[in-house]
Design an enzyme around this catalytic site. Structure first.
Site, mmCIF file in Angstrom:
data_model
loop_
_atom_site.group_PDB
_atom_site.id
_atom_site.type_symbol
_atom_site.label_atom_id
_atom_site.label_comp_id
_atom_site.label_asym_id
_atom_site.label_seq_id
_atom_site.Cartn_x
_atom_site.Cartn_y
_atom_site.Cartn_z
ATOM 1 N N LYS A 179 0.830 -1.189 0.000
ATOM 2 C CA LYS A 179 0.000 0.000 0.000
ATOM 3 C C LYS A 179 0.872 1.249 0.000
ATOM 4 C CE LYS A 179 -4.238 -1.661 0.170
ATOM 5 N NZ LYS A 179 -5.265 -1.366 -0.851
ATOM 6 N N ASP A 207 -0.221 -0.552 -4.694
ATOM 7 C CA ASP A 207 -1.565 0.016 -4.764
ATOM 8 C C ASP A 207 -1.534 1.393 -4.123
ATOM 9 O OD1 ASP A 207 -4.235 0.607 -4.812
ATOM 10 O OD2 ASP A 207 -4.882 -1.095 -3.591
ATOM 11 N N GLU A 233 -1.877 -0.598 -8.887
ATOM 12 C CA GLU A 233 -3.317 -0.366 -8.836
ATOM 13 C C GLU A 233 -3.614 1.114 -8.596
ATOM 14 O OE1 GLU A 233 -6.105 -2.854 -6.553
ATOM 15 O OE2 GLU A 233 -4.333 -4.059 -6.063
ATOM 16 N N ASP A 258 -8.831 0.159 -10.550
ATOM 17 C CA ASP A 258 -9.627 -0.355 -9.439
ATOM 18 C C ASP A 258 -10.797 0.588 -9.194
ATOM 19 O OD1 ASP A 258 -10.715 -1.391 -7.143
ATOM 20 O OD2 ASP A 258 -8.890 -1.342 -5.955
ATOM 21 N N LYS A 282 -14.303 -6.031 -7.782
ATOM 22 C CA LYS A 282 -14.737 -6.167 -6.386
ATOM 23 C C LYS A 282 -16.257 -6.082 -6.360
ATOM 24 C CE LYS A 282 -10.607 -3.952 -4.398
ATOM 25 N NZ LYS A 282 -10.077 -2.717 -3.760
#
Length: 384
Positions: A179, A207, A233, A258, A282
């Site tokens: 992250k 991401d 991402e 995303d 998702k």
């Protein structure tokens, strides 16, 4: 009078023979305590989830779950709970097997609210697969295959993140998701130290969770170029989608969309604009399985591989993710570590199990997952 009674005879026979009528829906606030987990847009202390059971006159119920992630999807546990009441009332007495019609009713009733819609969608698919006597992945036309998840490191100092990465490697993790998105220069240092700590055999993914602007994204991705990063991402805010084609062209690291892709219309737009190499699916964004199928189909037609991801769901929704991933060969990447990101308790019975970092699902009909009654008894709930 019931419209089915006034319909032509063939419609009446179909309704009487095949209808699985929704009787009631149980709605629970499924709050799961977590160790704090930080991404670019905030820190989470609880998984703020909703769990539902849709009961039918077939003598069994279907389950669904969603995880509210307000800083990304714009819904909270409280808003999901209130919308669920309306959805449950809308569906009472309706045919549970006509999934397209039921989801169409929710879309006509309210725009957006994809997170809570996904729980209702999931419960209908659970019901349909249970009636068919098949595990959900078979009902969706799939076969079992290996699913190995990555494991995510939340944002911390470069040194702490590198130390965590070493622990991951020692525990058998082969793919690490990092992250980022707070500060471009520090993010480059985070990746540099992690790569140096784990060596070249570990797959690294990053991401940014929309944390960078264009210039920061380009500089950061260029700086990370030497460190063999598989993909990035969502480098920028979704409103900067018009800048994604240029970033993708200039970046040494491939781009995965995303937060820019909620439905198949978003997928088609980004693909047509050559704005991404991959797409993260998702259910909390798509509104569930029905729309996720369309996103995946759109991506597959254009040879854009997808990843199966999630928010902070329990193993109920995680089980649905695994079934979906097994049914779609275009899903090549798996970010399915939601229950490994610091959940302090596991209230789920049955369902998917972690075997190391591989996921195994049961061959019981439907999802094969539920929530323990003792845990549910402590949750705020309502039946509609």
């Amino acid at each position: 009078m019931d419209q089915a009674i006034e319909a032509p005879n063939w419609t009446v026979r179909r309704t009487l023979n095949n209808n699985m009528k929704i009787l009631k829906t149980d709605i629970y606030k499924l709050s799961i305590p977590m160790h704090p987990f930080t991404i670019a847009t905030g820190t989470m202390h609880y998984a703020q989830n909703i769990f539902i059971r849709i009961h039918t006159d077939a003598g069994y119920y279907g389950v669904g779950e969603c995880s509210a992630f307000p800083m990304i999807v714009g819904e909270t546990q409280a808003t999901c709970f209130e919308m669920a009441k309306d959805f449950a009332a809308l569906w009472r007495g309706r045919d549970a097997e006509d999934i397209s019609a039921r989801m169409g009713e929710l879309h006509m009733f309210t725009a957006f609210n994809s997170t809570i819609k996904s729980a209702f969608d999931m419960a209908l698919y659970d019901l349909a697969a249970r009636k068919a006597g098949q595990p959900l992945y078979q009902f969706l036309g799939g076969e079992k295959k290996d699913i190995e998840t990555d494991l995510t490191i939340g944002i911390d100092t470069p040194g702490n993140m590198a130390a965590t990465a070493i622990q991951f490697r020692e525990n058998g993790v082969r793919m690490i998701k990092i992250k980022l998105g707070k500060n471009g220069n520090e993010d480059v240092e985070r990746v540099r130290q992690i790569r140096a700590a784990v060596g070249e055999d570990i797959i690294l993914r990053i991401d940014a969770n929309q944390g960078w602007d264009f210039d920061t994204a380009l500089n950061a991705l260029s700086g990370m170029g030497p460190y063999n990063v598989q993909f990035c991402e969502q480098p920028m805010r979704h409103w900067d989608d018009d800048k994604l084609p240029l970033l993708r062209k200039k970046s040494p690291i491939r781009i995965m969309a995303d937060e820019s892709v909620f439905d198949h219309h978003d997928a088609r737009r980004l693909i047509n604009e050559h704005a991404c190499d991959y797409i993260n699916i998702k259910f909390a964004k798509s509104g569930g399985i029905l729309e996720a199928i369309q996103i995946n189909d759109c991506a597959a037609q254009h040879r854009i591989p997808c990843m199966m991801g999630g928010m902070l769901e329990s193993r109920v929704a995680l089980t649905a993710f695994a079934h979906f991933a097994m049914a779609h060969d275009n899903i090549l990447f798996y970010d399915m570590d939601t229950c490994l990101l610091g959940h302090k308790t596991d209230p789920v019975t049955g369902g998917v199990q972690y075997k190391g970092y591989f996921l195994e699902i049961p061959d019981t009909p439907g999802l094969g997952a539920d929530v323990d009654e003792a845990f549910l008894s402590q949750c705020e709930s309502i039946t509609i």
